[in-house]
Motif scaffolding. Structure first.
Motif, PDB file in Angstrom:
ATOM      1  N   LYS A 118       0.811  -1.211   0.000  1.00 54.42           N
ATOM      2  CA  LYS A 118       0.000   0.000   0.000  1.00 54.42           C
ATOM      3  C   LYS A 118       0.850   1.269   0.000  1.00 54.42           C
ATOM      4  O   LYS A 118       0.324   2.344   0.085  1.00 54.42           O
ATOM      5  CB  LYS A 118      -0.923   0.003   1.209  1.00 54.42           C
ATOM      6  CG  LYS A 118      -1.983  -1.069   1.114  1.00 54.42           C
ATOM      7  CD  LYS A 118      -2.885  -1.047   2.311  1.00 54.42           C
ATOM      8  CE  LYS A 118      -3.964  -2.099   2.164  1.00 54.42           C
ATOM      9  NZ  LYS A 118      -4.746  -2.253   3.359  1.00 54.42           N
ATOM     10  N   GLN A 119       2.154   1.084  -0.053  1.00 49.74           N
ATOM     11  CA  GLN A 119       3.002   2.262  -0.039  1.00 49.74           C
ATOM     12  C   GLN A 119       2.829   3.063  -1.324  1.00 49.74           C
ATOM     13  O   GLN A 119       2.642   2.503  -2.393  1.00 49.74           O
ATOM     14  CB  GLN A 119       4.445   1.796   0.053  1.00 49.74           C
ATOM     15  CG  GLN A 119       5.297   2.705   0.852  1.00 49.74           C
ATOM     16  CD  GLN A 119       6.643   2.060   1.049  1.00 49.74           C
ATOM     17  OE1 GLN A 119       6.732   0.849   1.080  1.00 49.74           O
ATOM     18  NE2 GLN A 119       7.657   2.870   1.157  1.00 49.74           N
ATOM     19  N   ILE A 136       2.891   3.727   4.464  1.00 49.73           N
ATOM     20  CA  ILE A 136       3.503   2.684   5.277  1.00 49.73           C
ATOM     21  C   ILE A 136       2.526   2.368   6.384  1.00 49.73           C
ATOM     22  O   ILE A 136       2.075   3.256   7.088  1.00 49.73           O
ATOM     23  CB  ILE A 136       4.832   3.152   5.877  1.00 49.73           C
ATOM     24  CG1 ILE A 136       5.826   3.416   4.757  1.00 49.73           C
ATOM     25  CG2 ILE A 136       5.379   2.137   6.855  1.00 49.73           C
ATOM     26  CD1 ILE A 136       7.126   3.989   5.227  1.00 49.73           C
ATOM     27  N   VAL A 137       2.191   1.123   6.525  1.00 50.86           N
ATOM     28  CA  VAL A 137       1.182   0.803   7.530  1.00 50.86           C
ATOM     29  C   VAL A 137       1.756  -0.001   8.684  1.00 50.86           C
ATOM     30  O   VAL A 137       1.078  -0.253   9.647  1.00 50.86           O
ATOM     31  CB  VAL A 137       0.006   0.025   6.915  1.00 50.86           C
ATOM     32  CG1 VAL A 137      -0.785   0.923   5.993  1.00 50.86           C
ATOM     33  CG2 VAL A 137       0.486  -1.214   6.195  1.00 50.86           C
ATOM     34  N   SER A 138       2.974  -0.405   8.598  1.00 49.52           N
ATOM     35  CA  SER A 138       3.495  -1.234   9.657  1.00 49.52           C
ATOM     36  C   SER A 138       4.898  -0.809  10.024  1.00 49.52           C
ATOM     37  O   SER A 138       5.822  -0.975   9.254  1.00 49.52           O
ATOM     38  CB  SER A 138       3.488  -2.688   9.190  1.00 49.52           C
ATOM     39  OG  SER A 138       4.029  -3.506  10.171  1.00 49.52           O
ATOM     40  N   PHE A 152      -4.261   2.122  12.091  1.00 48.69           N
ATOM     41  CA  PHE A 152      -5.332   3.084  12.004  1.00 48.69           C
ATOM     42  C   PHE A 152      -6.654   2.573  12.554  1.00 48.69           C
ATOM     43  O   PHE A 152      -7.600   3.300  12.695  1.00 48.69           O
ATOM     44  CB  PHE A 152      -5.488   3.537  10.548  1.00 48.69           C
ATOM     45  CG  PHE A 152      -4.357   4.419  10.125  1.00 48.69           C
ATOM     46  CD1 PHE A 152      -3.670   5.178  11.041  1.00 48.69           C
ATOM     47  CD2 PHE A 152      -3.979   4.482   8.801  1.00 48.69           C
ATOM     48  CE1 PHE A 152      -2.641   6.007  10.667  1.00 48.69           C
ATOM     49  CE2 PHE A 152      -2.950   5.300   8.403  1.00 48.69           C
ATOM     50  CZ  PHE A 152      -2.281   6.064   9.340  1.00 48.69           C
ATOM     51  N   ASP A 153      -6.694   1.303  12.888  1.00 47.85           N
ATOM     52  CA  ASP A 153      -7.953   0.830  13.457  1.00 47.85           C
ATOM     53  C   ASP A 153      -7.804   0.485  14.940  1.00 47.85           C
ATOM     54  O   ASP A 153      -8.671  -0.107  15.525  1.00 47.85           O
ATOM     55  CB  ASP A 153      -8.486  -0.370  12.682  1.00 47.85           C
ATOM     56  CG  ASP A 153      -7.444  -1.440  12.554  1.00 47.85           C
ATOM     57  OD1 ASP A 153      -7.698  -2.428  11.876  1.00 47.85           O
ATOM     58  OD2 ASP A 153      -6.364  -1.276  13.149  1.00 47.85           O
ATOM     59  N   PRO A 197      -7.651   8.761   9.986  1.00 50.64           N
ATOM     60  CA  PRO A 197      -6.268   8.931   9.536  1.00 50.64           C
ATOM     61  C   PRO A 197      -6.239   9.718   8.233  1.00 50.64           C
ATOM     62  O   PRO A 197      -7.151   9.586   7.405  1.00 50.64           O
ATOM     63  CB  PRO A 197      -5.783   7.505   9.301  1.00 50.64           C
ATOM     64  CG  PRO A 197      -7.012   6.722   9.051  1.00 50.64           C
ATOM     65  CD  PRO A 197      -8.117   7.373   9.838  1.00 50.64           C
ATOM     66  N   ILE A 198      -5.209  10.547   8.074  1.00 49.73           N
ATOM     67  CA  ILE A 198      -5.134  11.296   6.812  1.00 49.73           C
ATOM     68  C   ILE A 198      -3.794  11.111   6.108  1.00 49.73           C
ATOM     69  O   ILE A 198      -3.634  11.552   4.982  1.00 49.73           O
ATOM     70  CB  ILE A 198      -5.403  12.806   7.004  1.00 49.73           C
ATOM     71  CG1 ILE A 198      -4.560  13.377   8.130  1.00 49.73           C
ATOM     72  CG2 ILE A 198      -6.868  13.071   7.219  1.00 49.73           C
ATOM     73  CD1 ILE A 198      -4.741  14.892   8.299  1.00 49.73           C
ATOM     74  N   GLY A 199      -2.861  10.476   6.742  1.00 47.32           N
ATOM     75  CA  GLY A 199      -1.587  10.275   6.041  1.00 47.32           C
ATOM     76  C   GLY A 199      -0.607   9.561   6.933  1.00 47.32           C
ATOM     77  O   GLY A 199      -0.798   9.462   8.150  1.00 47.32           O
ATOM     78  N   THR A 200       0.402   9.043   6.309  1.00 48.17           N
ATOM     79  CA  THR A 200       1.456   8.435   7.093  1.00 48.17           C
ATOM     80  C   THR A 200       2.780   8.628   6.384  1.00 48.17           C
ATOM     81  O   THR A 200       2.847   8.616   5.157  1.00 48.17           O
ATOM     82  CB  THR A 200       1.150   6.934   7.367  1.00 48.17           C
ATOM     83  OG1 THR A 200       2.153   6.414   8.217  1.00 48.17           O
ATOM     84  CG2 THR A 200       1.100   6.128   6.091  1.00 48.17           C
ATOM     85  N   GLY A 201       3.810   8.886   7.157  1.00 45.70           N
ATOM     86  CA  GLY A 201       5.157   9.027   6.604  1.00 45.70           C
ATOM     87  C   GLY A 201       6.062   8.023   7.273  1.00 45.70           C
ATOM     88  O   GLY A 201       5.606   7.150   8.023  1.00 45.70           O
TER      89      GLY A 201
END
Ligand code: ATP
Length: 518
Positions: A118-119, A136-138, A152-153, A197-201
């Motif tokens: 998902k990046q 990046i989710v993890s 995010f959950d 959530p609106i974003g992740t870096g």
């Protein structure tokens, strides 16, 4: 076929359709990194450790171990999603003296081991089929309470909240509720509720929060940038004993306090605003993490920066969402605002060092901006805010930098070469990359359209070091003043335009002269 060839024989992501590209001359050019200023083969000077400490990164770094890495660049040695694997990075690892930002030593390890479907794509402006807003989710976690790896959950956890002057935990709120303080107004806490959530870096997760109870419209919606702590800081066994732990904590702390101090000192409509913080100690102390960990040993409390919210997201995502093709007037307007922001920074002795499309936030959608065109708001209201000051630096005018940081596609040749560089000129190089990308819907140093397998196998860094870019879509557009900016920024540093020269160009000046906030 070697590893690079097998990777780059296929396009990294789908390409926008662009007709009639002339062939590239790249094949006829030298294979080695060459620079007519004679900068090739220069040894890297001692590296400026981005924490401000006087460590030096060794000249060669064994990337897979990261033992000697000092400061992590945003993604200088990887291209999110394109390969998803460091070993596939187009950067010549042997050339890199990779600084590590915020001492996130595990981050590159994670990139090696975690598939990141998902990046977002950073190296190309074209969306993959399954584009998701999350990059990046993890990432590593310290403790559940510290929220450093808030998936995010995971909204049902409780989170500690600190008040100034207290010796530790005084209240608990549900993770959905954030207690925060406005800068320089520490006696009145405000409460915000998490919306989404609106974003992740690489170094933070960003959420939309809404003010509970109060009616101050400026504070109604805020972006909460929650720092992600590196995993090694969660190793309670090593706390206060391991040198590595202390160094990591110190680097993270230096980087964090610098970002906060710079953000606090800035005030410009086209720059994101730091409105407040969940715990004033992050702003008032020079060693907030060490102070906080004394109060609550073994837990690093969350650091939530309360920022102005830009509802239309970042420029890269917005361009991807409409499949490129931004109208020239819109490019000109957005770029003019960006120049205003960078001119303000440079005028205040701050260099950004991570200018890229992802770090330009939009206050309005392109459709909204289009609708404003004939109304007074068009001239009264800024449409962008420049964000992400994690790599910024306050410098004297003639001070040279040595930290090799930035994002691979936007990094200047002199940073790549490892020679001391003028951060102002590296910022203007990045502006050139951004403007080119908006005009052409591709990054200037990606393999050329219709590239051969051999061309694709060449590293982006090679093309950057040789100033190897060209116009495609705009090749016959002779009257475009914006082209001159690109041509005078994606060039050698001794010929490169400063921000003032960019500002004075008709492409920018004609717009800023009409703006009431400039
Ligand atoms: N104020 C804001 N309003 C709206 N969206 C935001 C805001 N701040 C950040 N974002 C979103 O979150 C993303 C990550 O934010 P940011 O770049 O500040 O984090 P980071 O961890 O420092 O990133 P990087 O990996 O580039 O260093 C941005 O690209 C943007 O999409």
């Amino acid at each position: 076929m070697d590893e690079y060839s097998s990777i780059y024989s296929q396009p990294k992501t789908p390409q926008l359709k662009q007709d009639g590209f002339p062939g590239s001359t790249e094949d006829q050019q030298e294979k080695i990194l060459t620079n007519k200023n004679g900068e090739e083969n220069q040894k890297a000077p001692p590296v400026e450790v981005i924490t401000g400490e006087s460590h030096s990164t060794p000249l060669t770094v064994s990337i897979p171990t990261f033992e000697n890495v000092q400061t992590l660049p945003t993604p200088m040695t990887y291209t999110p999603l394109s390969p998803g694997n460091l070993s596939m990075s187009p950067i010549d690892q042997s050339l890199l003296n990779v600084p590590k930002r915020r001492s996130h030593a595990r981050l590159l390890d994670d990139m090696l081991s975690i598939a990141q479907p998902k990046q977002r794509v950073v190296s190309e402006l074209v969306a993959p089929a399954d584009l998701s807003p999350q990059r990046i989710v993890s990432l590593p976690t310290v403790t559940e309470e510290s929220s450093i790896n808030d998936s995010f959950d995971s909204d049902n956890h409780t989170r500690e909240s600190y008040l100034p002057g207290s010796n530790g935990l005084v209240e608990k709120y549900d993770d959905d509720i954030l207690q925060g303080f406005l800068l320089d107004c520490w006696d009145q806490p405000f409460l915000w509720k998490k919306i989404r959530p609106i974003g992740t870096g690489n170094f933070s997760n960003v959420f939309l929060y809404e003010l509970v109870d109060q009616t101050n419209p400026k504070l109604k919606q805020v972006a909460i940038k929650r720092l992600k702590y590196p995993e090694e800081l969660s190793n309670v066994e090593q706390i206060n004993t391991s040198l590595r732990y202390k160094e990591t904590l110190s680097r993270l702390e230096n980087s964090l306090t610098r970002e906060l101090q710079v953000l606090k000192s800035l005030s410009h409509p086209c720059i994101v605003k730091l409105l407040g913080i969940n715990n004033p100690i992050f702003v008032t102390s020079k060693k907030p993490l060490r102070d906080l960990i004394k109060k609550t040993p073994r837990v690093l409390p969350p650091c939530d920066m309360i920022m102005s919210y830009c509802p239309a997201g970042d420029l890269l995502a917005a361009v991807i969402a409409r499949n490129g093709g931004l109208e020239p007037w819109l490019i000109q307007r957005i770029f003019a605002e960006l120049v205003l922001a960078v001119k303000y920074l440079h005028g205040n002795s701050v260099i950004h060092r991570d200018l890229k499309l992802e770090n330009v936030l939009l206050k309005y959608t392109f459709d909204d901006i289009n609708n404003f065109k004939d109304a007074p708001i068009y001239y009264k209201q800024n449409f962008i805010e420049l964000a992400d000051f994690g790599l910024c630096k306050e410098i004297d005018n003639d001070e040279m930098c040595t930290a090799r940081c930035g994002s691979e596609d936007y990094v200047s040749p002199e940073i790549l070469m490892g020679v001391p560089y003028d951060g102002h000129l590296s910022d203007t190089w990045a502006l050139g990359v951004m403007l080119y990308s908006l005009f052409e819907d591709r990054l200037p140093f990606d393999p050329p359209p219709n590239a051969s397998a051999r061309q694709r196998s060449r590293a982006t860094s090679h093309r950057i070091a040789r100033f190897d870019w060209r116009w495609y879509r705009l090749s016959s557009d002779e009257n475009n003043e914006g082209k001159k900016i690109v041509e005078n920024t994606l060039t050698r540093k001794n010929q490169r335009w400063s921000i003032n020269e960019i500002y004075e160009s008709p492409f920018v000046k004609t717009i800023v002269d009409t703006l009431e906030f400039s």
